[in-house]
Design an enzyme around this catalytic site. Sequence first.
Site, PDB file in Angstrom:
ATOM      1  N   SER A  30       2.681  -6.863  13.410  1.00 49.52           N
ATOM      2  CA  SER A  30       3.461  -7.690  12.637  1.00 49.52           C
ATOM      3  C   SER A  30       4.707  -8.292  13.502  1.00 49.52           C
ATOM      4  O   SER A  30       5.457  -7.596  14.357  1.00 49.52           O
ATOM      5  CB  SER A  30       4.196  -6.943  11.405  1.00 49.52           C
ATOM      6  OG  SER A  30       5.072  -8.052  10.804  1.00 49.52           O
ATOM      7  N   LYS A  43       0.243 -13.247  15.696  1.00 51.45           N
ATOM      8  CA  LYS A  43      -1.185 -13.161  15.550  1.00 51.45           C
ATOM      9  C   LYS A  43      -1.836 -14.391  14.738  1.00 51.45           C
ATOM     10  O   LYS A  43      -2.717 -15.180  15.235  1.00 51.45           O
ATOM     11  CB  LYS A  43      -1.620 -11.858  14.957  1.00 51.45           C
ATOM     12  CG  LYS A  43      -2.998 -11.806  14.965  1.00 51.45           C
ATOM     13  CD  LYS A  43      -3.675 -10.433  14.347  1.00 51.45           C
ATOM     14  CE  LYS A  43      -3.160 -10.310  13.037  1.00 51.45           C
ATOM     15  NZ  LYS A  43      -4.068  -9.106  12.076  1.00 51.45           N
ATOM     16  N   THR A  44      -1.098 -14.612  13.637  1.00 52.80           N
ATOM     17  CA  THR A  44      -1.578 -15.620  12.825  1.00 52.80           C
ATOM     18  C   THR A  44      -1.421 -17.151  13.286  1.00 52.80           C
ATOM     19  O   THR A  44      -2.142 -18.079  13.368  1.00 52.80           O
ATOM     20  CB  THR A  44      -0.876 -15.581  11.303  1.00 52.80           C
ATOM     21  OG1 THR A  44      -1.080 -14.172  10.872  1.00 52.80           O
ATOM     22  CG2 THR A  44      -1.268 -16.710  10.373  1.00 52.80           C
ATOM     23  N   ARG A  90       2.962 -12.073  -0.823  1.00 59.33           N
ATOM     24  CA  ARG A  90       1.667 -12.578  -0.272  1.00 59.33           C
ATOM     25  C   ARG A  90       0.785 -13.587  -1.181  1.00 59.33           C
ATOM     26  O   ARG A  90       1.054 -13.632  -2.315  1.00 59.33           O
ATOM     27  CB  ARG A  90       0.881 -11.208  -0.142  1.00 59.33           C
ATOM     28  CG  ARG A  90       1.237 -10.415   0.911  1.00 59.33           C
ATOM     29  CD  ARG A  90       0.240  -9.086   1.325  1.00 59.33           C
ATOM     30  NE  ARG A  90       0.820  -8.406   2.333  1.00 59.33           N
ATOM     31  CZ  ARG A  90       0.195  -8.546   3.655  1.00 59.33           C
ATOM     32  NH1 ARG A  90      -0.721  -9.677   3.856  1.00 59.33           N
ATOM     33  NH2 ARG A  90       0.659  -8.027   4.386  1.00 59.33           N
ATOM     34  N   ASP A 136      -8.123 -11.238   9.718  1.00 56.94           N
ATOM     35  CA  ASP A 136      -7.884  -9.710   9.747  1.00 56.94           C
ATOM     36  C   ASP A 136      -8.766  -8.792  10.121  1.00 56.94           C
ATOM     37  O   ASP A 136      -8.278  -7.892  10.773  1.00 56.94           O
ATOM     38  CB  ASP A 136      -7.509  -9.740   8.213  1.00 56.94           C
ATOM     39  CG  ASP A 136      -6.331  -8.516   8.121  1.00 56.94           C
ATOM     40  OD1 ASP A 136      -5.581  -8.239   8.961  1.00 56.94           O
ATOM     41  OD2 ASP A 136      -6.481  -7.989   6.976  1.00 56.94           O
ATOM     42  N   ARG A 174       0.852  -1.246   0.054  1.00 60.12           N
ATOM     43  CA  ARG A 174       0.009   0.008   0.080  1.00 60.12           C
ATOM     44  C   ARG A 174       0.779   1.386   0.028  1.00 60.12           C
ATOM     45  O   ARG A 174       1.974   1.178   0.477  1.00 60.12           O
ATOM     46  CB  ARG A 174      -0.852   0.034   1.106  1.00 60.12           C
ATOM     47  CG  ARG A 174      -2.020  -1.119   1.246  1.00 60.12           C
ATOM     48  CD  ARG A 174      -2.858  -1.018   2.435  1.00 60.12           C
ATOM     49  NE  ARG A 174      -1.961  -0.844   3.580  1.00 60.12           N
ATOM     50  CZ  ARG A 174      -1.734  -0.026   4.288  1.00 60.12           C
ATOM     51  NH1 ARG A 174      -2.028   1.405   4.188  1.00 60.12           N
ATOM     52  NH2 ARG A 174      -0.817  -0.212   5.650  1.00 60.12           N
ATOM     53  N   LYS A 232      -8.172  -2.722   1.653  1.00 61.43           N
ATOM     54  CA  LYS A 232      -7.960  -2.267   2.733  1.00 61.43           C
ATOM     55  C   LYS A 232      -8.858  -0.745   2.662  1.00 61.43           C
ATOM     56  O   LYS A 232      -9.085  -0.115   3.699  1.00 61.43           O
ATOM     57  CB  LYS A 232      -6.390  -1.758   3.074  1.00 61.43           C
ATOM     58  CG  LYS A 232      -5.680  -2.847   3.696  1.00 61.43           C
ATOM     59  CD  LYS A 232      -6.060  -3.375   5.010  1.00 61.43           C
ATOM     60  CE  LYS A 232      -5.458  -4.540   5.589  1.00 61.43           C
ATOM     61  NZ  LYS A 232      -5.958  -4.906   6.820  1.00 61.43           N
ATOM     62  N   HIS A 242      -9.337  -4.517  13.586  1.00 56.32           N
ATOM     63  CA  HIS A 242      -8.038  -5.295  12.855  1.00 56.32           C
ATOM     64  C   HIS A 242      -7.511  -6.258  13.645  1.00 56.32           C
ATOM     65  O   HIS A 242      -6.697  -6.248  14.395  1.00 56.32           O
ATOM     66  CB  HIS A 242      -7.157  -4.113  12.590  1.00 56.32           C
ATOM     67  CG  HIS A 242      -5.755  -4.635  11.570  1.00 56.32           C
ATOM     68  ND1 HIS A 242      -4.894  -4.104  11.581  1.00 56.32           N
ATOM     69  CD2 HIS A 242      -6.170  -5.270  10.438  1.00 56.32           C
ATOM     70  CE1 HIS A 242      -4.162  -4.740  10.439  1.00 56.32           C
ATOM     71  NE2 HIS A 242      -4.967  -5.367   9.982  1.00 56.32           N
TER      72      HIS A 242
END
Length: 529
Positions: free
Chosen positions: A239, A243-244, A323, A258, A59, A201, A221
């Site tokens: 990051s 979390k994942t 990704r 997400d 982004r 996003k 988020h």
Amino acid sequence: MQEFGIKSRNGFDAYDFKPTVVKWNLGPAECTEEILSRGEGVLTDRGSVMVDTGKFTGRSPKDKYTVEDPNTKDSVWWGKINQPISQEKFDYLKKVLIESFEGETLYVRDMYAGADPNYRLNVRSYNTLAWQHMFNYNMFIRPSEEELENFEANWTIICNPNFEAENYQELGMNGKNFAIVNMTTRELIIGGTAYAGEMKKGIFSVLNYVLPHDHDVLSMHCSANEGKDGDVAIFFGLSGTGKTTLSADPNRALIGDDEHGWTENTVFNFEGGCYAKSVDLSEEKEPDIWRAIRFGAIEENTRFFDRSRKIDYENTEVTENIRVSYPLHFIDNAKAPSIGAIPKNIFFLTFDAFGVIPPISRLSKGQAMFHFISGYTSKVAGTEMGITEPTPTFSACFGAAFLPLHPAKYAELLGKKMDEQEVNVWMINTGLNGSGSRMKLRETRAMITAALEGKLDNVRFEQHEEFGFEFPTACEGVAPEVLNPRATWTDAIKYQEECNKLVDLFNKNFEKYTAGCSAEILAGAPKKG
């Protein structure tokens, strides 16, 4: 709202242009054929397609704008994150962007944003790239064939990566590329960038405005999962915090990884897919993501091993932000529809490189609101060029880049939910302890499991002197000395110095939010020991 001037599926009467072909709601097989035949990507040995996003591999926050008008003037949190642009400039850019579709093949998709039908957006996207059309199939919620017959869009995405605003300086913009949200006309226009995350996003930012502002629904988020008894847990984290990994639990169904909303009786996923980082990906590290990479998945900016179509996930010659996108049902234990009950436990994940945050702590309402706004983690030496000592990172509500409203609005909603619904808020430190060692994943999982199963309800807690939150003195599967950060230090003076240093960083970061925060939020701030 006048929707892109389209009066029928084949009519473009409102603008002076005509695309060569218009293709509606293609499925994965049709999209793959289009991508390969148009040379937009190549097939990998696992059946996924690999595409390059061009100049932009992520982004571009400095090129994101929001239309300032009577509806948004006094509600949007204006600044570097939410840069204003006038309605007049938006109208001009929309017109020339649409006219750039002349002679193009146009891909149109109807889709939902939000699994809860009471709060979802009906979104129609217009794209010139087949792979972006497929990306939206993966990432948004797919209406049924019957729903498509009567679909009426209330939001529109208009995107042409090949169009650039050559006169950007006249328009007061930072560059030729742009992503502009118009909250009043309900449109998102994107030009000059092929990075598909701008669409995902962009709509997330829209939901972050609409849900709290219009419906008193907390947009988040975060990832979310559900236990066998229907108990829902939410995981926030920047990051590198895990979390994942920590939300992926074979004993719990994945609601989403997400973006979510929290209503008076549900937690619901905004998306219909996952957009996972795949750098250094392996089956051992991330088995769910690994198994999801198959026909229908899109891999971005990756590279192959020599003389093969096998992807080298360690190759970052294009970008470290490689990704993969895929539909949520590619995850074996994904819940469908992706809606759960209200949460019982919320986890704020942080990588504390100072070694002073306990591995698990229970937060009061004021502390939860303060730390929600703070969104703390830290980078460590070696993670980036120039990083030689622990570097704190703060991102409001764990997603500052996507917040159209002042962070206090989201924090107050969190506090309101805590008052109305029985929910525990925990801080989990997946970073370092006083010995400089990283918390063991096995022990972190044991602490989260204990919290989820209520095994900490009857354990004695102690209070952290500086941060004020409480940490348990015992937890099954975890050595007692691990639970108290002070006990992991051999130098008590050094511990206090590091603790006070982190307190100062928290409070300095929070200065920019103070004016918009209640006394209860401010009372949750840490204090020097």
